[in-house]
Write a protein that holds these residues in place. Sequence first.
Motif, PDB file in Angstrom:
ATOM      1  N   PRO A   1       0.833  -1.205   0.000  1.00  0.00           N
ATOM      2  CA  PRO A   1       0.000   0.000   0.000  1.00  0.00           C
ATOM      3  C   PRO A   1       0.870   1.260   0.000  1.00  0.00           C
ATOM      4  CG  PRO A   1      -0.272  -1.264   2.041  1.00  0.00           C
ATOM      5  CD  PRO A   1       0.676  -2.014   1.182  1.00  0.00           C
ATOM      6  N   GLN A   2       0.352   2.317  -0.568  1.00  0.00           N
ATOM      7  CA  GLN A   2       1.104   3.571  -0.666  1.00  0.00           C
ATOM      8  C   GLN A   2       1.540   4.107   0.695  1.00  0.00           C
ATOM      9  OE1 GLN A   2       2.231   5.181  -3.468  1.00  0.00           O
ATOM     10  NE2 GLN A   2       1.574   3.293  -4.452  1.00  0.00           N
ATOM     11  N   THR A   3       0.831   3.765   1.753  1.00  0.00           N
ATOM     12  CA  THR A   3       1.145   4.283   3.087  1.00  0.00           C
ATOM     13  C   THR A   3       2.482   3.795   3.627  1.00  0.00           C
ATOM     14  OG1 THR A   3      -0.130   2.485   4.078  1.00  0.00           O
ATOM     15  CG2 THR A   3      -1.274   4.585   3.728  1.00  0.00           C
ATOM     16  N   VAL A   4       3.044   2.722   3.056  1.00  0.00           N
ATOM     17  CA  VAL A   4       4.320   2.202   3.568  1.00  0.00           C
ATOM     18  C   VAL A   4       5.533   2.775   2.848  1.00  0.00           C
ATOM     19  CG1 VAL A   4       3.259   0.036   4.315  1.00  0.00           C
ATOM     20  CG2 VAL A   4       4.403   0.142   2.103  1.00  0.00           C
ATOM     21  N   TYR A   5       5.307   3.567   1.810  1.00  0.00           N
ATOM     22  CA  TYR A   5       6.427   4.113   1.056  1.00  0.00           C
ATOM     23  C   TYR A   5       7.090   5.247   1.816  1.00  0.00           C
ATOM     24  CZ  TYR A   5       5.479   1.340  -3.062  1.00  0.00           C
ATOM     25  OH  TYR A   5       5.343   0.288  -3.929  1.00  0.00           O
ATOM     26  N   ASP A   6       8.397   5.299   1.693  1.00  0.00           N
ATOM     27  CA  ASP A   6       9.200   6.353   2.298  1.00  0.00           C
ATOM     28  C   ASP A   6       9.214   7.533   1.335  1.00  0.00           C
ATOM     29  OD1 ASP A   6      11.200   7.966   3.309  1.00  0.00           O
ATOM     30  OD2 ASP A   6      12.671   6.362   3.514  1.00  0.00           O
ATOM     31  N   ASP A   7       8.880   8.715   1.829  1.00  0.00           N
ATOM     32  CA  ASP A   7       8.836   9.906   0.976  1.00  0.00           C
ATOM     33  C   ASP A   7      10.175  10.209   0.317  1.00  0.00           C
ATOM     34  OD1 ASP A   7       6.180  10.305   1.473  1.00  0.00           O
ATOM     35  OD2 ASP A   7       6.531  11.702   3.128  1.00  0.00           O
ATOM     36  N   SER A   8      11.267   9.781   0.934  1.00  0.00           N
ATOM     37  CA  SER A   8      12.578  10.057   0.361  1.00  0.00           C
ATOM     38  C   SER A   8      12.929   9.088  -0.771  1.00  0.00           C
ATOM     39  CB  SER A   8      13.661   9.993   1.442  1.00  0.00           C
ATOM     40  OG  SER A   8      13.789   8.671   1.922  1.00  0.00           O
ATOM     41  N   ARG A   9      12.159   7.973  -0.896  1.00  0.00           N
ATOM     42  CA  ARG A   9      12.421   6.986  -1.948  1.00  0.00           C
ATOM     43  C   ARG A   9      11.117   6.556  -2.626  1.00  0.00           C
ATOM     44  NH1 ARG A   9      16.347   2.555   0.414  1.00  0.00           N
ATOM     45  NH2 ARG A   9      16.649   2.191  -1.787  1.00  0.00           N
ATOM     46  N   PRO A  10      10.376   7.482  -3.234  1.00  0.00           N
ATOM     47  CA  PRO A  10       9.072   7.147  -3.805  1.00  0.00           C
ATOM     48  C   PRO A  10       9.137   6.280  -5.061  1.00  0.00           C
ATOM     49  CG  PRO A  10       9.659   9.379  -4.368  1.00  0.00           C
ATOM     50  CD  PRO A  10      10.723   8.866  -3.419  1.00  0.00           C
ATOM     51  N   ALA A  11      10.317   6.133  -5.650  1.00  0.00           N
ATOM     52  CA  ALA A  11      10.434   5.384  -6.899  1.00  0.00           C
ATOM     53  C   ALA A  11      10.553   3.873  -6.676  1.00  0.00           C
ATOM     54  CB  ALA A  11      11.634   5.883  -7.688  1.00  0.00           C
ATOM     55  N   GLU A  12      10.759   3.450  -5.454  1.00  0.00           N
ATOM     56  CA  GLU A  12      10.891   2.024  -5.175  1.00  0.00           C
ATOM     57  C   GLU A  12       9.590   1.282  -5.458  1.00  0.00           C
ATOM     58  OE1 GLU A  12      13.660   0.903  -1.581  1.00  0.00           O
ATOM     59  OE2 GLU A  12      12.123   2.328  -0.976  1.00  0.00           O
ATOM     60  N   ARG A  13       9.702   0.008  -5.740  1.00  0.00           N
ATOM     61  CA  ARG A  13       8.530  -0.872  -5.811  1.00  0.00           C
ATOM     62  C   ARG A  13       8.649  -1.798  -4.623  1.00  0.00           C
ATOM     63  NH1 ARG A  13       5.335  -1.074 -10.429  1.00  0.00           N
ATOM     64  NH2 ARG A  13       6.273   0.052 -12.147  1.00  0.00           N
ATOM     65  N   LEU A  14       7.694  -1.721  -3.735  1.00  0.00           N
ATOM     66  CA  LEU A  14       7.682  -2.567  -2.547  1.00  0.00           C
ATOM     67  C   LEU A  14       6.523  -3.541  -2.641  1.00  0.00           C
ATOM     68  CD1 LEU A  14       8.320   0.150   0.187  1.00  0.00           C
ATOM     69  CD2 LEU A  14       9.986  -1.385  -0.864  1.00  0.00           C
ATOM     70  N   PHE A  15       6.718  -4.695  -2.028  1.00  0.00           N
ATOM     71  CA  PHE A  15       5.716  -5.749  -2.074  1.00  0.00           C
ATOM     72  C   PHE A  15       5.404  -6.242  -0.669  1.00  0.00           C
ATOM     73  CE2 PHE A  15       7.578  -5.579  -6.199  1.00  0.00           C
ATOM     74  CZ  PHE A  15       6.553  -5.892  -7.065  1.00  0.00           C
ATOM     75  N   VAL A  16       4.245  -6.876  -0.546  1.00  0.00           N
ATOM     76  CA  VAL A  16       3.849  -7.524   0.699  1.00  0.00           C
ATOM     77  C   VAL A  16       3.365  -8.928   0.350  1.00  0.00           C
ATOM     78  CG1 VAL A  16       3.255  -5.425   1.979  1.00  0.00           C
ATOM     79  CG2 VAL A  16       1.526  -6.514   0.582  1.00  0.00           C
ATOM     80  N   PRO A  17       3.704  -9.914   1.186  1.00  0.00           N
ATOM     81  CA  PRO A  17       3.184 -11.258   0.937  1.00  0.00           C
ATOM     82  C   PRO A  17       1.695 -11.294   1.278  1.00  0.00           C
ATOM     83  CG  PRO A  17       4.494 -11.226   2.945  1.00  0.00           C
ATOM     84  CD  PRO A  17       4.601  -9.859   2.341  1.00  0.00           C
ATOM     85  N   SER A  18       0.935 -12.059   0.503  1.00  0.00           N
ATOM     86  CA  SER A  18      -0.501 -12.156   0.778  1.00  0.00           C
ATOM     87  C   SER A  18      -0.774 -13.081   1.965  1.00  0.00           C
ATOM     88  CB  SER A  18      -1.257 -12.648  -0.454  1.00  0.00           C
ATOM     89  OG  SER A  18      -0.838 -13.947  -0.799  1.00  0.00           O
ATOM     90  N   ALA A  19       0.200 -13.915   2.313  1.00  0.00           N
ATOM     91  CA  ALA A  19       0.098 -14.805   3.472  1.00  0.00           C
ATOM     92  C   ALA A  19       1.501 -14.985   4.042  1.00  0.00           C
ATOM     93  CB  ALA A  19      -0.487 -16.149   3.065  1.00  0.00           C
TER      94      ALA A  19
ATOM     95  N   PHE B   1      13.378 -12.382  -4.582  1.00  0.00           N
ATOM     96  CA  PHE B   1      14.217 -11.254  -5.002  1.00  0.00           C
ATOM     97  C   PHE B   1      13.462  -9.914  -5.046  1.00  0.00           C
ATOM     98  CE2 PHE B   1      15.367 -15.106  -7.456  1.00  0.00           C
ATOM     99  CZ  PHE B   1      16.472 -15.467  -6.692  1.00  0.00           C
ATOM    100  N   LEU B   2      12.420  -9.784  -4.236  1.00  0.00           N
ATOM    101  CA  LEU B   2      11.615  -8.561  -4.191  1.00  0.00           C
ATOM    102  C   LEU B   2      11.974  -7.734  -2.965  1.00  0.00           C
ATOM    103  CD1 LEU B   2       8.179 -10.233  -4.975  1.00  0.00           C
ATOM    104  CD2 LEU B   2       9.538  -8.830  -6.545  1.00  0.00           C
ATOM    105  N   ASP B   3      11.773  -6.441  -3.055  1.00  0.00           N
ATOM    106  CA  ASP B   3      11.916  -5.572  -1.889  1.00  0.00           C
ATOM    107  C   ASP B   3      10.584  -5.598  -1.156  1.00  0.00           C
ATOM    108  OD1 ASP B   3      14.545  -4.766  -2.500  1.00  0.00           O
ATOM    109  OD2 ASP B   3      13.799  -3.206  -3.850  1.00  0.00           O
ATOM    110  N   LEU B   4      10.627  -6.073   0.100  1.00  0.00           N
ATOM    111  CA  LEU B   4       9.394  -6.166   0.888  1.00  0.00           C
ATOM    112  C   LEU B   4       9.230  -4.935   1.759  1.00  0.00           C
ATOM    113  CD1 LEU B   4       9.501  -9.917   1.991  1.00  0.00           C
ATOM    114  CD2 LEU B   4       8.402  -8.905  -0.015  1.00  0.00           C
ATOM    115  N   ALA B   5       8.000  -4.536   1.933  1.00  0.00           N
ATOM    116  CA  ALA B   5       7.686  -3.399   2.809  1.00  0.00           C
ATOM    117  C   ALA B   5       7.930  -3.811   4.240  1.00  0.00           C
ATOM    118  CB  ALA B   5       6.233  -2.989   2.609  1.00  0.00           C
ATOM    119  N   LYS B   6       8.421  -2.866   5.010  1.00  0.00           N
ATOM    120  CA  LYS B   6       8.625  -3.135   6.433  1.00  0.00           C
ATOM    121  C   LYS B   6       7.346  -2.791   7.168  1.00  0.00           C
ATOM    122  CE  LYS B   6      13.542  -2.176   6.136  1.00  0.00           C
ATOM    123  NZ  LYS B   6      13.579  -2.519   4.739  1.00  0.00           N
ATOM    124  N   ASN B   7       6.995  -3.613   8.125  1.00  0.00           N
ATOM    125  CA  ASN B   7       5.742  -3.389   8.887  1.00  0.00           C
ATOM    126  C   ASN B   7       5.857  -2.260   9.832  1.00  0.00           C
ATOM    127  OD1 ASN B   7       4.687  -5.458   7.430  1.00  0.00           O
ATOM    128  ND2 ASN B   7       4.943  -6.959   9.021  1.00  0.00           N
TER     129      ASN B   7
END
Length: 114
Positions: A54-72, A108-114
């Motif tokens: 979700p957009q809420t987990v993105y860091d304003d200093s690095r908005p170009a990253e693509r972050l992922f979350v596992p569905s389970a 090999f994905l960048d995962l969002a930190k909780n």
Amino acid sequence: MRLKTSIWVAAYLRRCQTEGVFGAIRKKGAEEAGAVFVKVALMDGNAMLYAPAPQTVYDDSRPAERLFVPSALQPVPEPSVEERLTKELRFDPDAWIVETEDRAGRHFLDLAKN
């Protein structure tokens, strides 16, 4: 500025190939900014699905990253993943589906930190 989705997917598949992991585009979405869902088939009837964070987990200093979350948190039966993907495509027909196969579940994905 974020990379076009088509370029990001091509680079991601190249990374998988470099690591010896088979990957392919199952559904091509919007070239410029389609959401990307990555299914990692574990080759035992189970899989992991990674969705855009979700957009809420993105860091304003690095908005170009693509972050992922596992569905389970743990692998689930592949039919469950396919059901989720079907729902996602009904909601967003411009989404991409990328599938990889790796018994170890490497993604090999960048995962969002909780």
